[in-house]
Scaffold this active site. Sequence first.
Site, mmCIF file in Angstrom:
data_model
loop_
_atom_site.group_PDB
_atom_site.id
_atom_site.type_symbol
_atom_site.label_atom_id
_atom_site.label_comp_id
_atom_site.label_asym_id
_atom_site.label_seq_id
_atom_site.Cartn_x
_atom_site.Cartn_y
_atom_site.Cartn_z
ATOM 1 N N PHE A 219 38.484 40.181 -77.864
ATOM 2 C CA PHE A 219 38.067 40.819 -79.124
ATOM 3 C C PHE A 219 38.985 41.969 -79.527
ATOM 4 C CE2 PHE A 219 34.224 39.620 -76.618
ATOM 5 C CZ PHE A 219 33.999 38.419 -77.251
ATOM 6 N N ILE B 244 41.541 33.260 -75.228
ATOM 7 C CA ILE B 244 40.627 34.372 -74.963
ATOM 8 C C ILE B 244 39.179 33.916 -75.144
ATOM 9 C CG2 ILE B 244 42.317 36.158 -75.437
ATOM 10 C CD1 ILE B 244 41.349 36.351 -78.276
ATOM 11 N N GLY B 245 38.978 32.617 -74.936
ATOM 12 C CA GLY B 245 37.649 32.046 -75.107
ATOM 13 C C GLY B 245 37.528 31.293 -76.410
ATOM 14 N N ASN C 122 40.432 22.333 -85.023
ATOM 15 C CA ASN C 122 39.311 21.791 -84.254
ATOM 16 C C ASN C 122 37.998 22.316 -84.826
ATOM 17 O OD1 ASN C 122 37.483 20.812 -82.438
ATOM 18 N ND2 ASN C 122 38.383 21.788 -80.638
ATOM 19 N N PRO C 123 37.323 21.526 -85.650
ATOM 20 C CA PRO C 123 36.101 22.016 -86.306
ATOM 21 C C PRO C 123 35.026 22.450 -85.304
ATOM 22 C CG PRO C 123 36.805 19.918 -87.258
ATOM 23 C CD PRO C 123 37.680 20.161 -86.066
ATOM 24 N N GLN D 62 33.652 29.933 -83.603
ATOM 25 C CA GLN D 62 34.266 31.200 -84.001
ATOM 26 C C GLN D 62 33.547 31.807 -85.198
ATOM 27 O OE1 GLN D 62 36.876 33.162 -82.720
ATOM 28 N NE2 GLN D 62 36.259 31.868 -81.025
ATOM 29 N N LYS E 214 45.314 28.854 -91.608
ATOM 30 C CA LYS E 214 45.176 30.256 -92.030
ATOM 31 C C LYS E 214 44.498 31.156 -90.999
ATOM 32 C CE LYS E 214 44.725 30.665 -96.918
ATOM 33 N NZ LYS E 214 43.706 30.622 -97.986
ATOM 34 N N GLY E 215 43.813 30.604 -90.056
ATOM 35 C CA GLY E 215 43.206 31.480 -89.042
ATOM 36 C C GLY E 215 41.757 31.784 -89.354
ATOM 37 N N GLU F 59 38.432 35.936 -87.101
ATOM 38 C CA GLU F 59 37.810 37.219 -87.409
ATOM 39 C C GLU F 59 36.962 37.223 -88.673
ATOM 40 O OE1 GLU F 59 40.790 40.456 -85.867
ATOM 41 O OE2 GLU F 59 41.799 38.549 -86.122
#
Lengths: 342, 753
Positions: free
Chosen positions: B237, B463-464, B646-647, B653, B716-717, B720
Amino acid sequence: MRPFDYQQAQGTAAALALAAQHLAPPGEERILAPAQYLAGGTNLLDLMKIGVAHPPALINITALRQDHGRIETDASGLRLGALARMAEAAEHPAVLRDYPAIAQSLQLAASQQLRNMATLGGNVLQRTRCNYFRDPSWQACNKRVPGTGCAAMAGVNRRLAVLGVSEHCIAHYPGDFANVLAALGAEVEILSSDGTARRIAFEELHRLPGDAPHIDTNLRPGELIISFRVPAGPWTRRSLYLKIRDRESYDFAQASAVVALDLQDGVVREARVGLGGLVAKPWRSHEAEAALRGRKLDQASAQASADAAFQGAVTHGENAFKPELGRRTLVRALLQAAAMET
Amino acid sequence: MPDGNQTIIGQPAIRIDGRAKVTGMARYASDEVVANPAHAFLVTSAIARGRIRGFRLDAARAVPGILDILMHGNVGGEAEKPKPMSGGDTTTTLESDRVWHDGQIIAVVLAESFEAAREAAHKVEVDYEAEPPSATFGSPGVEEEVRKAGEHKDYKVGDAEASFAVAEVKVDARYGTPTQHHNPIELFTTTCEWRGGKLTVYEPSQFVYGLRGSLAKQLRMDPGDIHVVSRFVGGAFGSRGGITARTAWIAVAARRLNRPVRLVATRDQGFTIVTYRAETRHHIQLGATRDGRLTALRHEGWEVTSRPSEYNVSGTETTARVYACPNILTKVNIVHADRNTPGFMRAPPETPYMFPLEVAMDELAVALNMDPVELRRINDTQTDPATGKPYSSRSLMPCFDQAAERFGWKGRNPAPGTMRDGDWQVGWGCATAAYPANIGPAAARVTLTLEGKARVQIAAHDIGTGAYTVIAITAADRLGLEIGKVVVELGGSELPAAGLAAGSSHTAGICNAVAKACEGVRQRLAQAAVTSNDGPLAGQDPAKLTLSAGALRAPGGAAEDLPKALARVTTGVLEVYAENIPKGLPPESIGKVYQGQMAMSRGHSREDATTYTFGAQFVEVRVHALTREVRVPRAVGAFAAGTIVNPLTAHSQYMGGMIWGISAALHEATEIDPHAARYVNDNIAEYLMPVNADVRSIEVIMVPEQDAQVNPLGIKGIGEIGIVGMNAAISNAVWHATGRRIRDLPIRIEDLL
Ligand SMILES: Cc1cc2nc3c(=O)[nH]c(=O)nc-3n(C[C@H](O)[C@H](O)[C@H](O)COP(=O)(O)OP(=O)(O)OC[C@H]3O[C@@H](n4cnc5c(N)ncnc54)[C@H](O)[C@@H]3O)c2cc1C
Ligand code: SF4
C-alpha cells in the site's frame, strides 16, 4: 524472556494453595497479587506481552472448569460458573430465553474466537483499554504506576469514562457482561486462599478509581471467583443490552445500556438499568431506575431517566460527547425494551 | 484493446501463485532460510523531540543470549542517512543522537533468540534531553512554508480570484483528513546475510532495485554487490516503496556479528519506523454560473511533514484537471512538525485531495438545486483544463451513468433527511474518482524452451495485487501458450529491472515490457519461418505472423507448431531480453531504474496527452436517528481503466479500494497525543478498520474502454482509483441522510449527535 513460575492447578484446593504460596508482603498485596490465575489468558497474557503485567507466578485454572464451569437456572435465578466460557453462556438456551441482556452482552463482545477461549471470571476482571495504561513507555499513568499522574486527562481520551472518574484516573471499564451483572443485582461467590467462601454484591466487586486507581477490585490476594448469581425477577425476560460502537462488530463500546423492565400496562413497576463504555467500573444506575419507577415508559420518562443517569458526568475534552451519547443510548434501549414481546 | 489480437488478456484467470500462498509454500522475506541467524529487536524513542544523552545498558547486557547493541555511539558512522523520496533532508536514526519523532529507531539489540533480544531491548534505559515537541497543525512550534515548485507544481489558469469574487453561486469551505497508517498484514522485516563482501537483503519491497541502489549509497558499496530478494509481499500500500532506516542497520549488524541477522519489527513499531499518510487540511473555493458551469476553482492544501523533509503529495495536480473550468488556482503548503517523514499510501495525493473537491461539488449541487450527477455532466470535458491537452481517453460520464443505473439513483429524493428505514436515516451520495495513468520503464527476459514452455523474468513486485498472474497472462497471450505453460520469476535484483510498484503504474509498465520481449520472440521465430526453404510459412510476410494456440500462424491459415518453429532458430532455448521505455521518457530512464532511481511517466507529464483513469462511486449510508452511528449497507463503483488484463484480480483491487474507502471515511485515524506528539492507538485493536459486518454489498462495474494512445497494451492501472471517491461519496451520503455536512474525516458518532 522474562522468567515466571507457571503451574497447572488440578483442582480448586490446589489452585488456592498455590496462590497462597505467592502472597505479597503486607502493604503491597492489593496492587496486583503476585500470583495470577490464568483462565482464558486473553487479557492477562496480552498485558504480560506488552509489559504492563509481570506476575512472577501464573496458576492455570482451566481444570477448575469441572467444578466451576456450569450454568444452572432455577426459580431463584441463574448461577454462572466463573470458568464457563463466554460463548457457552452466550449460547445457553435458558440464558437466551430468560436473561436476554446477559446473552446479548456476551454475543456483542470481542470475537467468536475470543469468546470460545475467554471465561466469565476473566471477562469481568479485564482491565481498562486506556492506551496510556497499555503502553509502559508513557510515564504518567496512576493506574499502572501509582503517583505518576495521568496522561489521558489532557490527551487522547475519546474512549475513556465520564461516570465514576476521579482527578487521578478517567479510565473506562471496557467490558460488557459485567454491566449486566451490576444492573441485575448479581452476587459474586468468592473463595479465599484458606478455602472459606464469601459472597458480595457484584456492584461491590470493582472499585472506583478515587485516589487509588491502581486497585481495580475488592478481591483480596489469592481470592478466586467461582460463580455469579443473578437473582430471578419479573424484569429479566424483558431485558436487553444495547451496545453503540464505531464499527459494527469486534469493537468495545463507546456507550452501552442494560435495561430490564417489569411493565404493567406500559407502566414501570420495577426497572434495572446499567451503563457501559463510559463508566469507571461496571455500572448500575439507581438514579435512572428511580426516575422510571411508577411512570409510564414513554419518550419523556426515558429521557428523564437518562438525564438522571448522567447527572454526575465529568468530561475531559475529547470525550465531551459521551454523556449525550450515553443518554441517547439509554433512551433507545428503554424504548426498545418497552417494545419487546415477552 | 489496441490490436484486437488478444485472446487471453482480458479473460478472468485465477492466481498462478494462489496454491503456493494457501498452502504456505510462498516464502515471504522473513521466511527465507538463512543459516543460524541472530535476531534483532529495535529500541525506539519514547519522546518526539530532543537528544539522547546516554544509554544505561547493564541490565540489557545481563540478559542471557545477548550479542550486541547498536547505537549512534558505536555504529553511527557506518551508514549514511537514507536518501529521501522527495525534496529536502531526512530524519536520522543511529547516525546521530538527535530524536526527530516518536518511535524513532535509537538502538538495535541483537541476541541469539527473538525473545532474548526483546527482553534485553525492554531493559535498555535511555537518558533523554527532551524538548517540547510540536504534534500537528495548530501545535505551538510548527513551521509552515509554501511548497516550492519542483517534483510537484501549482496551476494558474485565468484569474480564479477575480472570477470567484463575481461568481453567481459559490462554495467556500475548509476540510481535513486524518493521519493514517497502512498496517499491511506482513510486518516490516529485514534479513541480511554477508558472503565475503557481498550482501543479500531479504525484505518485503515495492522496488527491489530502489532498495539496492539506496542501500549501496548508504553503505558506500557497489550496487552490484547487493542482492535484494522479495519474492512475495504481504501487502504494501506504499509502505514498502522507499527504503527506510532499518535496512542499513541490519546490514551493519550482520557485518559486525559476521552472521545473518533477522529483524521482525512489531506491529506498534510499524507505526513509526516506516512512512504513513500525513493529515491534511484544505481550503476550496468553487464559483459557478446559475446553470452549473464552473467559473472558478481554487484549492489550497496543507500537509504535515517531518522537520527536515519537504515530502508532500500535492493532490491539486489531480483536482485542477477533473472538471472544465476556465479559472484555476492551486497552492500547497507544508507544515513541519516533530513527526516521522510521511510517504506513499494508496492514492497518496488523490485520497486526501479529492475528498474536499468532491464534497465541495456536492455542496455546489445543493446550492444550485441540481442533481450532483448532472453537475458533473455539465462540467465534464475531454480537454485537460489545466494544460489544454486532450485526454487520451476519459469515460467519466459512462461511469456515472452505469453506476447510477445499477445503484438506482433515479429514485433519490434530493432533499436531505427524507429517506428513512425504521429508526435509521438513509442517505445516498456519489463522487468522482480520478487517478493518473502512470507508467515506468521496465525490462524483461522471456525464454522459450523446446517443450513449449516459457519463462518470464522481471524484477517486478507482487504486493498481493496479482502481478505474477498478469505477467503470465500477458506472456501466454503474446506467445500463444496456455497460462499454465508460463513460469514467472519476480522480486529479485538479479532479474531485469522494473520500477516502483506504485502509482498504479506497475501492470502497465511490466506487461508492456513482457509483451515487447514476447514480440522479440515472435520476430525471431517469424524471421526463421519465412526464410526457411521447406516450412509451411516460407515466403510469408513476417510482420503478419502471429503466435496463437501453440503455433505460429499466417493470416491465411498456414501454421507451424511452436516446437517446430522454435527448432528453426535453435536446438536449445530462445531467450529475448527487451526494455520498454514509455512514451515521454528518455531512453536513459531504464538506466535510472537499474541504478535504483524513480523514473515514471505521469498522467500529467506527457507532451501529447493527459492520461487519466476515471470512475464514479455511489454509496448508501444509514445513520441511527438517535445514537448516530453510521453504516454503509451498499456501494457501487464504475471505473474505466483501458485494458483490464485480469478482470478477476482487477475486481479485487477495485473492491479492496472501496472497502478501504469505507474505512478511511468512517474508521481509520491514527490518534496523536497533542502534548507528547506520540501516536496513541498504535495497534490494530484500536486503529479501527472495517470488519466483515461493516462491509455489506460492494458492486464493481468495469466500463469497457480502449485507449491506444496511453501505451501499446492500452493499460491505465487500477490499483488505487477504487479508494479515491469513497471518502466524499460517504460524506455526501451522510449529508443526504442527516442534513449535516461533515468536512473532517473520519466521520464519527460525535460529529452527528
Ligand atoms: C481484541 C479484543 C477485543 C475484545 N473486545 C471485547 C468486548 O467488546 N467486550 C468485552 O467485554 N470484552 C472484550 N474483550 C476482552 C475479553 O472479553 C477478555 O479478554 C476476556 O473475557 C478475559 O477472559 P479470560 O478468561 O481470557 O481472562 P484471563 O486473561 O485469563 O484473566 C484476566 C484476569 O482475571 C483473573 N482471573 C481470571 N479468572 C479468575 C477467577 N476465576 N478468579 C479470580 N481471578 C480470575 C486473571 O488472574 C487475570 O488477572 C476483548 C479482548 C480482545 C483481545
Ligand atoms: S486514565 Fe487512568 S489508566 Fe489512563 S492514563 Fe490516566 S491514570 Fe492511567
